[in-house]
Design a protein around this motif. Structure first.
Motif, PDB file in Angstrom:
ATOM      1  N   GLU A  33      47.110  78.336 -51.128  1.00  0.00           N
ATOM      2  CA  GLU A  33      46.500  77.083 -51.541  1.00  0.00           C
ATOM      3  C   GLU A  33      46.169  77.101 -53.035  1.00  0.00           C
ATOM      4  O   GLU A  33      46.297  76.081 -53.717  1.00  0.00           O
ATOM      5  CB  GLU A  33      45.238  76.825 -50.713  1.00  0.00           C
ATOM      6  CG  GLU A  33      45.503  76.498 -49.251  1.00  0.00           C
ATOM      7  CD  GLU A  33      46.354  75.258 -49.066  1.00  0.00           C
ATOM      8  OE1 GLU A  33      46.021  74.210 -49.650  1.00  0.00           O
ATOM      9  OE2 GLU A  33      47.377  75.335 -48.356  1.00  0.00           O
ATOM     10  N   GLN A  34      45.773  78.251 -53.535  1.00  0.00           N
ATOM     11  CA  GLN A  34      45.471  78.361 -54.964  1.00  0.00           C
ATOM     12  C   GLN A  34      46.725  78.137 -55.791  1.00  0.00           C
ATOM     13  O   GLN A  34      46.706  77.436 -56.812  1.00  0.00           O
ATOM     14  CB  GLN A  34      44.881  79.731 -55.275  1.00  0.00           C
ATOM     15  CG  GLN A  34      44.457  79.901 -56.729  1.00  0.00           C
ATOM     16  CD  GLN A  34      43.312  78.979 -57.109  1.00  0.00           C
ATOM     17  OE1 GLN A  34      42.268  78.989 -56.465  1.00  0.00           O
ATOM     18  NE2 GLN A  34      43.503  78.172 -58.141  1.00  0.00           N
ATOM     19  N   SER A  35      47.850  78.717 -55.358  1.00  0.00           N
ATOM     20  CA  SER A  35      49.106  78.570 -56.089  1.00  0.00           C
ATOM     21  C   SER A  35      49.532  77.117 -56.171  1.00  0.00           C
ATOM     22  O   SER A  35      49.966  76.641 -57.226  1.00  0.00           O
ATOM     23  CB  SER A  35      50.200  79.403 -55.406  1.00  0.00           C
ATOM     24  OG  SER A  35      51.447  79.208 -56.028  1.00  0.00           O
ATOM     25  N   LYS A  36      49.371  76.389 -55.052  1.00  0.00           N
ATOM     26  CA  LYS A  36      49.756  74.975 -55.053  1.00  0.00           C
ATOM     27  C   LYS A  36      48.824  74.140 -55.917  1.00  0.00           C
ATOM     28  O   LYS A  36      49.251  73.150 -56.528  1.00  0.00           O
ATOM     29  CB  LYS A  36      49.786  74.453 -53.604  1.00  0.00           C
ATOM     30  CG  LYS A  36      50.916  75.032 -52.771  1.00  0.00           C
ATOM     31  CD  LYS A  36      50.949  74.441 -51.370  1.00  0.00           C
ATOM     32  CE  LYS A  36      49.853  74.979 -50.490  1.00  0.00           C
ATOM     33  NZ  LYS A  36      49.919  74.439 -49.107  1.00  0.00           N
ATOM     34  N   LYS A  37      47.545  74.544 -55.975  1.00  0.00           N
ATOM     35  CA  LYS A  37      46.617  73.817 -56.836  1.00  0.00           C
ATOM     36  C   LYS A  37      46.905  74.101 -58.310  1.00  0.00           C
ATOM     37  O   LYS A  37      46.794  73.213 -59.168  1.00  0.00           O
ATOM     38  CB  LYS A  37      45.176  74.196 -56.509  1.00  0.00           C
ATOM     39  CG  LYS A  37      44.160  73.415 -57.347  1.00  0.00           C
ATOM     40  CD  LYS A  37      42.723  73.742 -56.986  1.00  0.00           C
ATOM     41  CE  LYS A  37      41.766  72.914 -57.837  1.00  0.00           C
ATOM     42  NZ  LYS A  37      40.354  73.199 -57.526  1.00  0.00           N
ATOM     43  N   ASP A  38      47.298  75.337 -58.600  1.00  0.00           N
ATOM     44  CA  ASP A  38      47.556  75.716 -59.990  1.00  0.00           C
ATOM     45  C   ASP A  38      48.701  74.921 -60.601  1.00  0.00           C
ATOM     46  O   ASP A  38      48.665  74.583 -61.789  1.00  0.00           O
ATOM     47  CB  ASP A  38      47.885  77.218 -60.071  1.00  0.00           C
ATOM     48  CG  ASP A  38      46.675  78.098 -59.817  1.00  0.00           C
ATOM     49  OD1 ASP A  38      45.537  77.583 -59.888  1.00  0.00           O
ATOM     50  OD2 ASP A  38      46.870  79.297 -59.537  1.00  0.00           O
ATOM     51  N   ASP A  39      49.701  74.621 -59.788  1.00  0.00           N
ATOM     52  CA  ASP A  39      50.852  73.873 -60.310  1.00  0.00           C
ATOM     53  C   ASP A  39      51.618  73.281 -59.139  1.00  0.00           C
ATOM     54  O   ASP A  39      51.940  73.988 -58.179  1.00  0.00           O
ATOM     55  CB  ASP A  39      51.772  74.793 -61.124  1.00  0.00           C
ATOM     56  CG  ASP A  39      52.903  74.042 -61.792  1.00  0.00           C
ATOM     57  OD1 ASP A  39      52.670  72.889 -62.227  1.00  0.00           O
ATOM     58  OD2 ASP A  39      54.013  74.586 -61.890  1.00  0.00           O
ATOM     59  N   ASN A  40      51.930  71.994 -59.215  1.00  0.00           N
ATOM     60  CA  ASN A  40      52.744  71.386 -58.168  1.00  0.00           C
ATOM     61  C   ASN A  40      54.067  72.146 -58.070  1.00  0.00           C
ATOM     62  O   ASN A  40      54.782  72.293 -59.069  1.00  0.00           O
ATOM     63  CB  ASN A  40      53.003  69.914 -58.494  1.00  0.00           C
ATOM     64  CG  ASN A  40      53.650  69.183 -57.331  1.00  0.00           C
ATOM     65  OD1 ASN A  40      54.688  69.593 -56.827  1.00  0.00           O
ATOM     66  ND2 ASN A  40      53.025  68.099 -56.893  1.00  0.00           N
ATOM     67  N   PRO A  41      54.387  72.657 -56.886  1.00  0.00           N
ATOM     68  CA  PRO A  41      55.594  73.481 -56.763  1.00  0.00           C
ATOM     69  C   PRO A  41      56.876  72.787 -57.204  1.00  0.00           C
ATOM     70  O   PRO A  41      57.834  73.471 -57.596  1.00  0.00           O
ATOM     71  CB  PRO A  41      55.628  73.817 -55.266  1.00  0.00           C
ATOM     72  CG  PRO A  41      54.208  73.750 -54.841  1.00  0.00           C
ATOM     73  CD  PRO A  41      53.615  72.624 -55.620  1.00  0.00           C
ATOM     74  N   LEU A  42      56.925  71.460 -57.152  1.00  0.00           N
ATOM     75  CA  LEU A  42      58.137  70.766 -57.583  1.00  0.00           C
ATOM     76  C   LEU A  42      58.421  70.985 -59.073  1.00  0.00           C
ATOM     77  O   LEU A  42      59.561  70.861 -59.515  1.00  0.00           O
ATOM     78  CB  LEU A  42      58.022  69.274 -57.279  1.00  0.00           C
ATOM     79  CG  LEU A  42      57.993  68.905 -55.785  1.00  0.00           C
ATOM     80  CD1 LEU A  42      57.684  67.428 -55.613  1.00  0.00           C
ATOM     81  CD2 LEU A  42      59.314  69.251 -55.115  1.00  0.00           C
ATOM     82  N   ASN A  43      57.384  71.337 -59.826  1.00  0.00           N
ATOM     83  CA  ASN A  43      57.572  71.559 -61.267  1.00  0.00           C
ATOM     84  C   ASN A  43      58.404  72.789 -61.576  1.00  0.00           C
ATOM     85  O   ASN A  43      58.879  72.945 -62.705  1.00  0.00           O
ATOM     86  CB  ASN A  43      56.208  71.712 -61.960  1.00  0.00           C
ATOM     87  CG  ASN A  43      55.409  70.427 -61.963  1.00  0.00           C
ATOM     88  OD1 ASN A  43      55.969  69.334 -61.852  1.00  0.00           O
ATOM     89  ND2 ASN A  43      54.090  70.541 -62.077  1.00  0.00           N
ATOM     90  N   VAL A  44      58.580  73.676 -60.590  1.00  0.00           N
ATOM     91  CA  VAL A  44      59.283  74.924 -60.877  1.00  0.00           C
ATOM     92  C   VAL A  44      60.754  74.692 -61.235  1.00  0.00           C
ATOM     93  O   VAL A  44      61.386  75.544 -61.865  1.00  0.00           O
ATOM     94  CB  VAL A  44      59.157  75.896 -59.679  1.00  0.00           C
ATOM     95  CG1 VAL A  44      60.138  75.574 -58.563  1.00  0.00           C
ATOM     96  CG2 VAL A  44      59.372  77.338 -60.141  1.00  0.00           C
ATOM     97  N   ARG A  45      61.282  73.547 -60.864  1.00  0.00           N
ATOM     98  CA  ARG A  45      62.688  73.291 -61.209  1.00  0.00           C
ATOM     99  C   ARG A  45      62.915  73.393 -62.714  1.00  0.00           C
ATOM    100  O   ARG A  45      63.925  73.962 -63.158  1.00  0.00           O
ATOM    101  CB  ARG A  45      63.127  71.916 -60.706  1.00  0.00           C
ATOM    102  CG  ARG A  45      64.542  71.568 -61.184  1.00  0.00           C
ATOM    103  CD  ARG A  45      65.185  70.470 -60.409  1.00  0.00           C
ATOM    104  NE  ARG A  45      66.515  70.171 -60.919  1.00  0.00           N
ATOM    105  CZ  ARG A  45      67.464  69.563 -60.235  1.00  0.00           C
ATOM    106  NH1 ARG A  45      67.226  69.195 -58.984  1.00  0.00           N
ATOM    107  NH2 ARG A  45      68.640  69.316 -60.768  1.00  0.00           N
ATOM    108  N   GLN A  46      62.006  72.841 -63.509  1.00  0.00           N
ATOM    109  CA  GLN A  46      62.180  72.890 -64.957  1.00  0.00           C
ATOM    110  C   GLN A  46      62.205  74.334 -65.470  1.00  0.00           C
ATOM    111  O   GLN A  46      62.973  74.670 -66.361  1.00  0.00           O
ATOM    112  CB  GLN A  46      61.052  72.110 -65.658  1.00  0.00           C
ATOM    113  CG  GLN A  46      61.183  70.593 -65.569  1.00  0.00           C
ATOM    114  CD  GLN A  46      60.912  70.054 -64.173  1.00  0.00           C
ATOM    115  OE1 GLN A  46      60.045  70.563 -63.461  1.00  0.00           O
ATOM    116  NE2 GLN A  46      61.651  69.023 -63.777  1.00  0.00           N
TER     117      GLN A  46
END
Length: 557
Positions: A33-46
């Motif tokens: 849950e912390q990881s998802k709060k830290d950054d929306n996982p969809l952003n990892v594509r960039q």
């Protein structure tokens, strides 16, 4: 005189919060849950496109590698040579190989010829010719390098495919009938609604942080395991409103298997998207986030019950209106696998073929595309039973098409063993697995075809490499859950046995007999012995599962 000191009254402990957003519990309660709060996982594509694919595997942030990559269909695969006994001992980074499994979304299991050729070529160019047809209607690659991911995405997206939210805590692929739009038994074709859900909600950032994964099935026909999804919509007639859909919520297997519950409402075709997204939103807002082991929708539905879930769904916060009541419709006799030759509504035929336990290759998929093109078909379908369908074959060319498919290893008239056996990825690539599955299941099919060729009814065998039930262990006639067993003082690969599971009219999570385990090397002997007992003891028309539920446990040894 001694004074009695009163014992202090303990205040009852307040129950721990479950991380439900609707109750104001927004602070992350675990690392996921912390990881998802830290950054929306969809952003990892960039970062994949701009950094990791340029600098290579060693540049990947661990929080991306073992978390956010999943929202783009990527898991690290298991490092070769690590024995099953190490699965629960080693840290995740010790199990990681520098290659990825990649899932391609195929909502509704639909592929046109250009898409099929693209999927095949990617396998050959980037995946060492690997490809598995999964029981979620996806195709799954292995040996993918992060350096190649942007080019793979470019090719897939050029033909209308993607890997977005194929994994992760988000709405995953929507299962659909592989014969939607062509089946003579279908009344409503919801293909348009499945596509709309994909187009509108996959990648929607308001839905990309769910407590856990969310699995869906939408189709008129009983050809998907509707009882084991988070939401399923299956065809039903309403006495006043006509054809529509019956809705089930809260199904799931894994280590705490539960069948979905009917909400007792009727959903019109035009309301599918609205109902679907509001069930997802309820899960997002009310789902348990404190413990990953209780973060699936099934636990919320179990605690609330169907009546309360319906009440919340119809409340102002979600749908804001009542849905029509629906009495339980007739239960389908069985799940349809569509193997064989079947007439379509337009007079053409579709042909269902059985790869062995879903394992194919890019080469084979390319050959399938050649066969499709030869017979004028532009439509191929994947199924939730790890099968493939070729649509739109003219009546006078069916037998030639069947022969050409057989020549490339895809049988439209398979043995009962080949027809009804499935397997998960297993220890070859999966970091959770304890035993080999794909190769063992393939060899088991070959053994049983020789040993019991007279089998005249399907006996489903689902082979799973760990307790997580990706191959739906608990709903098979013979479910095999991988584990280590002791033989002559040594630990070897083996399976815990589940018997008599099923779907539809035969819905059951199967029987587990205490201590019923079998070594992998002895699997052929065991299944042959069990099958022959069934064949000799069955009454007329009695299925394997029916026999299991009346037989004495001694028969299962």
């Amino acid at each position: 005189m001694r004074r009695t000191v009163p014992t202090p009254t303990r205040k009852p402990r307040r129950p721990k919060g479950q991380g439900q957003w609707a109750m104001g519990h927004r602070e992350p309660l675990n690392k996921n849950e912390q990881s998802k709060k830290d950054d929306n996982p969809l952003n990892v594509r960039q970062r994949i496109e701009g950094i990791y694919s340029v600098r290579g595997f060693d540049s990947i942030d661990p929080a991306d590698l073992r978390g956010r990559f999943r929202w783009w269909g990527l898991y690290t695969q298991r490092k070769p040579g690590i024995a099953g006994g190490k699965t629960g001992i080693l840290e995740e980074e010790e199990l990681d190989d520098k290659y990825f499994m990649m899932r391609v979304r195929m909502d509704g299991g639909q592929l046109n010829l250009a898409q099929l050729r693209t999927v095949a070529d990617i396998s050959k160019d980037f995946g060492r010719d690997t490809a598995d047809v999964t029981d979620r209607q996806n195709v799954q690659y292995h040996w993918i390098r992060v350096e190649d991911v942007p080019e793979i995405w470019r090719r897939l997206e050029a033909v209308g495919l993607d890997t977005q939210e194929a994994c992760g805590d988000c709405p995953r692929v929507v299962l659909g009938s592989p014969v939607a739009g062509v089946s003579k038994d279908e009344v409503i074709d919801p293909t348009e609604q499945i596509q709309a859900i994909h187009d509108r909600f996959v990648g929607d950032r308001s839905l990309s942080n769910l407590p856990r994964k969310f699995k869906s099935s939408i189709g008129w026909l009983p050809d998907n395991p509707y009882e084991t999804n988070d939401i399923s919509l299956i065809g039903a007639e309403h006495p006043e409103h006509g054809p529509g859909f019956d809705i089930w919520v809260g199904g799931g297997l894994s280590t705490n298997p539960m069948f979905a519950q009917r909400l007792g409402v009727w959903v019109a075709q035009e309301d599918i998207e609205e109902v679907w997204v509001n069930v997802v939103r309820i899960f997002r807002d009310w789902g348990y986030r404190r413990l990953r082991t209780r973060a699936r929708l099934k636990f919320l539905v179990k605690d609330w019950g169907a009546e309360k879930f319906r009440e919340v769904l119809e409340s102002e916060a979600y749908l804001g209106r009542k849905l029509p009541d629906l009495d339980a419709p007739p239960v389908p006799e069985k799940l349809l696998d569509h193997i064989g030759i079947h007439e379509q509504t337009d007079g053409n035929y579709y042909i269902g073929v059985a790869p062995v336990v879903g394992r194919v290759s890019g080469t084979l998929l390319g050959q399938l595309a050649d066969v499709a093109e030869k017979y004028g078909s532009d439509r191929v379908r994947t199924t939730a039973l790890q099968k493939l369908l070729l649509l739109d074959v003219p009546a006078d060319r069916v037998e030639d098409a069947v022969a050409d498919l057989e020549a490339i290893g895809l049988s439209a008239r398979p043995s009962q063993w080949r027809r009804a056996t499935m397997a998960c990825t297993g220890i070859q690539f999966c970091k959770l697995a304890i035993v080999d599955t794909k190769d063992r299941a393939r060899d088991l099919v070959a053994e049983l075809e020789k040993r019991v060729p007279e089998l005249d009814v399907p006996i489903s065998i689902h082979v799973n490499g760990c307790p997580n039930a990706c191959a739906r262990t608990q709903t098979a006639d013979i479910g095999l859950k991988g584990q280590l067993v002791t033989v002559d003082g040594e630990q070897v690969e083996g399976f815990q046995v589940h018997l008599g599971g099923g779907h539809a009219a035969a819905a059951s999570l199967g029987r587990k007999s205490r201590g019923l385990k079998v070594a992998s090397a002895e699997l052929g002997d065991y299944v042959e012995r069990l099958t022959r007992r069934y064949l000799s003891a069955r009454s007329e028309g009695e299925t394997f599962a029916q026999w299991v539920h009346r037989a004495d446990e001694e028969e299962f040894k």
